[in-house]
Every structure is written in C-alpha cells, then in structure tokens.
Design a protein around this motif. Structure first.
Motif, PDB file in Angstrom:
ATOM      1  N   VAL A   1      40.661  44.280  38.557  1.00 51.58           N
ATOM      2  CA  VAL A   1      40.259  43.309  37.592  1.00 51.58           C
ATOM      3  C   VAL A   1      41.260  42.554  37.630  1.00 51.58           C
ATOM      4  CG1 VAL A   1      39.378  42.328  35.661  1.00 51.58           C
ATOM      5  CG2 VAL A   1      38.670  44.557  36.471  1.00 51.58           C
ATOM      6  N   GLY A   2      41.097  40.831  38.132  1.00 48.99           N
ATOM      7  CA  GLY A   2      41.925  39.856  38.008  1.00 48.99           C
ATOM      8  C   GLY A   2      42.503  39.588  39.364  1.00 48.99           C
ATOM      9  N   TRP A   3      42.514  38.452  39.823  1.00 51.34           N
ATOM     10  CA  TRP A   3      43.418  37.930  41.062  1.00 51.34           C
ATOM     11  C   TRP A   3      44.493  37.129  40.620  1.00 51.34           C
ATOM     12  CZ3 TRP A   3      44.461  39.495  45.605  1.00 51.34           C
ATOM     13  CH2 TRP A   3      44.846  38.406  46.722  1.00 51.34           C
ATOM     14  N   ASN A   4      45.642  37.679  40.873  1.00 50.37           N
ATOM     15  CA  ASN A   4      47.066  37.061  40.646  1.00 50.37           C
ATOM     16  C   ASN A   4      48.039  37.696  41.604  1.00 50.37           C
ATOM     17  OD1 ASN A   4      47.497  39.474  39.491  1.00 50.37           O
ATOM     18  ND2 ASN A   4      46.294  38.600  37.339  1.00 50.37           N
ATOM     19  N   GLU A   5      49.229  37.146  41.485  1.00 49.35           N
ATOM     20  CA  GLU A   5      50.301  37.840  42.335  1.00 49.35           C
ATOM     21  C   GLU A   5      50.275  39.173  42.112  1.00 49.35           C
ATOM     22  OE1 GLU A   5      52.764  37.452  45.530  1.00 49.35           O
ATOM     23  OE2 GLU A   5      51.261  36.084  44.712  1.00 49.35           O
ATOM     24  N   ARG A   6      50.472  39.668  41.045  1.00 48.78           N
ATOM     25  CA  ARG A   6      50.376  41.370  40.799  1.00 48.78           C
ATOM     26  C   ARG A   6      49.467  42.073  41.564  1.00 48.78           C
ATOM     27  NH1 ARG A   6      50.925  38.632  36.327  1.00 48.78           N
ATOM     28  NH2 ARG A   6      48.811  39.173  35.554  1.00 48.78           N
ATOM     29  N   ALA A   7      48.158  41.580  41.339  1.00 52.91           N
ATOM     30  CA  ALA A   7      47.083  42.226  42.035  1.00 52.91           C
ATOM     31  C   ALA A   7      47.289  42.224  43.410  1.00 52.91           C
ATOM     32  CB  ALA A   7      45.689  41.427  41.508  1.00 52.91           C
ATOM     33  N   ARG A   8      47.637  41.090  44.153  1.00 56.58           N
ATOM     34  CA  ARG A   8      48.002  40.918  45.470  1.00 56.58           C
ATOM     35  C   ARG A   8      49.008  42.058  46.007  1.00 56.58           C
ATOM     36  NH1 ARG A   8      51.725  38.430  48.590  1.00 56.58           N
ATOM     37  NH2 ARG A   8      50.752  37.562  50.515  1.00 56.58           N
ATOM     38  N   GLU A   9      49.986  41.986  45.304  1.00 51.34           N
ATOM     39  CA  GLU A   9      50.995  42.778  45.663  1.00 51.34           C
ATOM     40  C   GLU A   9      50.571  44.462  45.526  1.00 51.34           C
ATOM     41  OE1 GLU A   9      54.240  42.805  47.081  1.00 51.34           O
ATOM     42  OE2 GLU A   9      53.829  40.667  47.130  1.00 51.34           O
TER      43      GLU A   9
ATOM     44  N   ARG B   1      40.032  52.908  48.974  1.00 53.89           N
ATOM     45  CA  ARG B   1      39.139  51.553  49.066  1.00 53.89           C
ATOM     46  C   ARG B   1      39.221  50.930  47.637  1.00 53.89           C
ATOM     47  NH1 ARG B   1      40.140  52.392  53.429  1.00 53.89           N
ATOM     48  NH2 ARG B   1      38.841  52.763  55.073  1.00 53.89           N
ATOM     49  N   PHE B   2      39.130  49.504  47.752  1.00 53.82           N
ATOM     50  CA  PHE B   2      39.239  48.705  46.711  1.00 53.82           C
ATOM     51  C   PHE B   2      38.181  47.772  46.243  1.00 53.82           C
ATOM     52  CE2 PHE B   2      43.452  49.852  48.319  1.00 53.82           C
ATOM     53  CZ  PHE B   2      43.975  50.202  47.599  1.00 53.82           C
ATOM     54  N   VAL B   3      37.921  47.425  45.044  1.00 55.06           N
ATOM     55  CA  VAL B   3      36.915  46.670  44.656  1.00 55.06           C
ATOM     56  C   VAL B   3      37.573  45.559  43.873  1.00 55.06           C
ATOM     57  CG1 VAL B   3      34.688  45.780  43.697  1.00 55.06           C
ATOM     58  CG2 VAL B   3      34.944  47.981  45.018  1.00 55.06           C
ATOM     59  N   LEU B   4      37.729  44.121  44.226  1.00 56.50           N
ATOM     60  CA  LEU B   4      38.270  43.140  43.298  1.00 56.50           C
ATOM     61  C   LEU B   4      37.347  42.675  42.741  1.00 56.50           C
ATOM     62  CD1 LEU B   4      40.798  41.367  42.477  1.00 56.50           C
ATOM     63  CD2 LEU B   4      40.507  40.141  44.511  1.00 56.50           C
ATOM     64  N   ILE B   5      37.580  42.264  41.407  1.00 53.99           N
ATOM     65  CA  ILE B   5      36.674  41.731  40.588  1.00 53.99           C
ATOM     66  C   ILE B   5      37.319  40.190  40.048  1.00 53.99           C
ATOM     67  CG2 ILE B   5      35.180  41.228  38.351  1.00 53.99           C
ATOM     68  CD1 ILE B   5      34.694  44.502  38.897  1.00 53.99           C
TER      69      ILE B   5
ATOM     70  N   PHE C   1      35.238  42.205  47.828  1.00 52.53           N
ATOM     71  CA  PHE C   1      35.401  41.247  46.627  1.00 52.53           C
ATOM     72  C   PHE C   1      34.021  40.947  45.873  1.00 52.53           C
ATOM     73  CE2 PHE C   1      35.123  36.567  45.470  1.00 52.53           C
ATOM     74  CZ  PHE C   1      35.775  36.550  44.301  1.00 52.53           C
ATOM     75  N   ILE C   2      34.064  41.232  44.659  1.00 49.90           N
ATOM     76  CA  ILE C   2      32.931  40.597  43.567  1.00 49.90           C
ATOM     77  C   ILE C   2      33.426  39.426  42.736  1.00 49.90           C
ATOM     78  CG2 ILE C   2      31.371  41.529  41.833  1.00 49.90           C
ATOM     79  CD1 ILE C   2      30.869  43.132  44.252  1.00 49.90           C
ATOM     80  N   LYS C   3      32.602  38.237  42.747  1.00 46.75           N
ATOM     81  CA  LYS C   3      32.792  37.408  42.111  1.00 46.75           C
ATOM     82  C   LYS C   3      31.892  37.307  40.814  1.00 46.75           C
ATOM     83  CE  LYS C   3      32.875  32.184  42.127  1.00 46.75           C
ATOM     84  NZ  LYS C   3      34.079  32.184  41.882  1.00 46.75           N
ATOM     85  N   GLY C   4      32.622  37.263  39.521  1.00 46.91           N
ATOM     86  CA  GLY C   4      32.223  37.458  38.296  1.00 46.91           C
ATOM     87  C   GLY C   4      33.348  37.785  37.255  1.00 46.91           C
ATOM     88  N   THR C   5      32.875  37.630  36.143  1.00 51.22           N
ATOM     89  CA  THR C   5      33.552  38.176  34.877  1.00 51.22           C
ATOM     90  C   THR C   5      33.338  39.608  34.557  1.00 51.22           C
ATOM     91  OG1 THR C   5      33.111  36.060  33.620  1.00 51.22           O
ATOM     92  CG2 THR C   5      33.998  37.558  32.644  1.00 51.22           C
ATOM     93  N   ALA C   6      34.413  40.438  34.686  1.00 59.21           N
ATOM     94  CA  ALA C   6      34.635  41.547  34.598  1.00 59.21           C
ATOM     95  C   ALA C   6      33.931  42.430  33.470  1.00 59.21           C
ATOM     96  CB  ALA C   6      36.031  42.299  34.923  1.00 59.21           C
ATOM     97  N   SER C   7      33.948  41.633  32.319  1.00 56.71           N
ATOM     98  CA  SER C   7      33.316  42.278  31.007  1.00 56.71           C
ATOM     99  C   SER C   7      31.704  42.151  31.104  1.00 56.71           C
ATOM    100  CB  SER C   7      33.851  41.322  29.785  1.00 56.71           C
ATOM    101  OG  SER C   7      33.355  39.895  30.071  1.00 56.71           O
ATOM    102  N   ASP C   8      31.168  41.724  31.972  1.00 59.71           N
ATOM    103  CA  ASP C   8      29.703  41.482  32.264  1.00 59.71           C
ATOM    104  C   ASP C   8      29.207  42.770  33.064  1.00 59.71           C
ATOM    105  OD1 ASP C   8      27.101  40.915  32.722  1.00 59.71           O
ATOM    106  OD2 ASP C   8      27.397  39.151  33.495  1.00 59.71           O
TER     107      ASP C   8
END
Length: 331
Positions: A120-128, A141-145, A161-168
C-alpha cells in the motif's frame, strides 16, 4: 420454451464468445454443405471445413475449389457472411486485448491470483522494496495499491497495480486481499506524521476485517501509535523514524558510521537478513559453536532472538534453546 432459453443464454454471452461460436457454426455448416453439393471435389466433411476456413479467412490456398454453379454460389455466400463475421471476431479480440491492457496500466483490472503480497502506497521505499524482492524472489507476486499515481508506475516488475484508496473495501477486494499472504502498508510521505499513521491504522483495520490471517507489516512514524497499530492487528511494526535517528546518532558519536552501515546494506544484494528455527543438532549447543557451524554454510549468525519481546543475545556461551530463533545473514 427450450429454444427461447437457449437464445436468451446466447445473447448473454460475451461478444467475443458469440462471434467465435457463430463463425465456427458457419464454417461447419458451409463445410457440410459443400460436401453435399460437390461430393467428388469435397471427399469428406473435413475437406469442406478446411475449404470454408481458408476461404472465409481470405487466404485461399486453391488446393480445393468448387467447380459447379451451386458450389460457387455457396462460396459467394460464405465469402459475404464468413469474412464479415471473422473480421468482426478478430476486431473484438483485438479490442478486448487493448481494453484489458488499458485496464491493467490504469489500475482498474481486478487481481485474481492468491498467495501474493499487497503493498500500500507508492513512494521511494515501496519502489526499493518491490525491485529488491523481484530481483531475489522471482516466484513472488505483488499488488500495489495507490491513489496518487495516474498509471502503473513499475511496468518492468511483476507488479499488478490497483488505483484507489486502500482503506476502501472495494479497492482491497479488487486487490484480492482475501487471498493475500502478506500486507505491507507504507506511510504517506505527503501527510503529517500523525495523519499518516492514522491512515495506516485505518487501512490496516479494513484489510484485517477482510482477511484476518494476512501477515500485516506496517510503517509507523510516531512512537505513540506503535501500540495502536498492534491493537489494530499489525503483526510487525517498522518505525522508520527510529531507524533513521539511530543512524544519525551513530554518525554523531562516530562520524562515518551511518555511511558504512548504508554501504553494507547496499552490498547485501546476494544475501538477506532472516530468522531461522534452530534444528535438533543446534539445540543445547553454545552460540559460538552454532555460529562456527553456520559459517561453513556461508550463513552468518548475528544473534539469537528469545522472549516475547524479541530480546537479542550474542553471548558466546549461551546455549541455543528450542524456543529461540536465529537471526542470520544468509544467501
């Protein structure tokens, strides 16, 4: 009544399937018809089907051709009907493939596999994290929200990739959180620390309500929210501010220490930090002896984790106990 039900069922099928069935039926029909009209030219129904396929596909090998007027009229009918249906079929297949690719890159395509990790969350930490894990574990396998990026940010990695708010709940269900093995929630760098922690805990509660057994790792920025994260169901909490402050304090006490630590982390590409259960032969042996045994296997024993609070011991004479876990650097 049965015919009507069949027709209603047919029109409920996806357009691509309807066109495929229609084209197949037309080819078989004309193949059988040509066998009936010109039995000497089309010796079997298969010969007629073969001719119908190459004719409707506008290939026209010319190995079998109708010779009678009736056969040629049937061929004209097949060309008019078959070519249009096949063209529509291939156009529908192409459109469906393009629509699927668009849905994938825009984050609208539902994930259907199981045993994956949800980030959950796309940032430099998630990228690394994603690049490092993809490099060292090709089977994972990974799913990025994320709701902030406009399209798939990492197409060169095995990431859905899933676009949206992860609390939904709807977004989490689209990521198939019910079948996920791991959940990693990173802190939102665009928000204040307390607000980011609040969003992290809300997302954790939503995910745990859909899959209580998922192993949840969360990033918490403020110390006062660590216990709140555990109460919300976190299995592991990473305090990035604590790690950063540790590195800064180390450099202030011993200039260059943080740089050495950072260099060491970058050079762990072929190895990873992990926890191992001791085997029967290691139980009862002193720490130093087990450390020497593991070194022969190219595994470095850094410490022994024991107790409910994860206390670490490096005492050389301390015997390894069955409830211990070995903190190692392994290939």
């Amino acid at each position: 009544m049965r015919t009507r039900n069949v027709l209603l069922s047919y029109w409920r099928w996806p357009p691509v399937l309807r066109l495929f069935v229609s084209a197949s039926a037309l080819i078989v029909l004309f193949g059988a018809l040509m066998r009936f009209i010109e039995p000497e030219t089309f010796r079997t129904v298969f010969d007629g089907v073969w001719w119908a396929i190459v004719t409707s596909a506008t290939i026209g090998y010319g190995d079998i051709v109708p010779k009678t007027v009736a056969g040629k009229l049937a061929a004209i009918g097949l060309i008019i009907l078959g070519t249009g249906i096949l063209t529509a079929y291939f156009a529908s297949v192409s459109a469906a493939a393009a629509a699927r690719e668009t849905a994938f890159t825009s984050g609208q395509l539902r994930y259907t596999e199981r045993g994956h990790a949800v980030i959950v969350g796309w940032n430099e930490r998630a990228r690394e994290v994603l690049l490092r894990l993809a490099r060292h574990d090709a089977s994972m396998r990974f799913v990025l929200i994320d709701a902030t990026v406009p399209s798939h940010p990492l197409l060169n990695a095995p990431v859905h990739f899933i676009k949206g708010t992860a609390s939904d709940d709807a977004v989490l269900e689209k990521a198939n959180i019910q079948e996920a093995r791991f959940l990693l929630i990173t802190a939102d760098p665009h928000k204040a620390e307390a607000e980011a922690d609040k969003d992290t805990i809300v997302t954790l509660l939503a995910a745990k309500s859909l899959n209580p057994s998922v192993y949840a790792i969360v990033e918490i920025l403020t110390g006062r929210n660590v216990q709140n994260a555990f109460r919300a169901g976190a299995d592991e909490v990473i305090q990035t501010n604590l790690l950063a402050s540790f590195a800064m304090a180390a450099s202030l006490r011993s200039p260059g220490a943080a740089s050495v630590w950072e260099t060491a982390l970058y050079r762990l590409d072929g190895q990873t930090l992990c926890l191992l259960e001791p085997d029967e032969q290691q139980i009862g042996q002193p720490f130093a002896a087990v450390q020497q045994q593991l070194l022969k296997q190219n595994v470095t024993l850094l410490g022994v984790i024991h107790g409910d609070h994860g206390a670490i011991s490096v005492a050389p004479d301390r015997p390894i106990q069955q409830s211990d876990r070995l903190f190692v650097l392994a290939p």
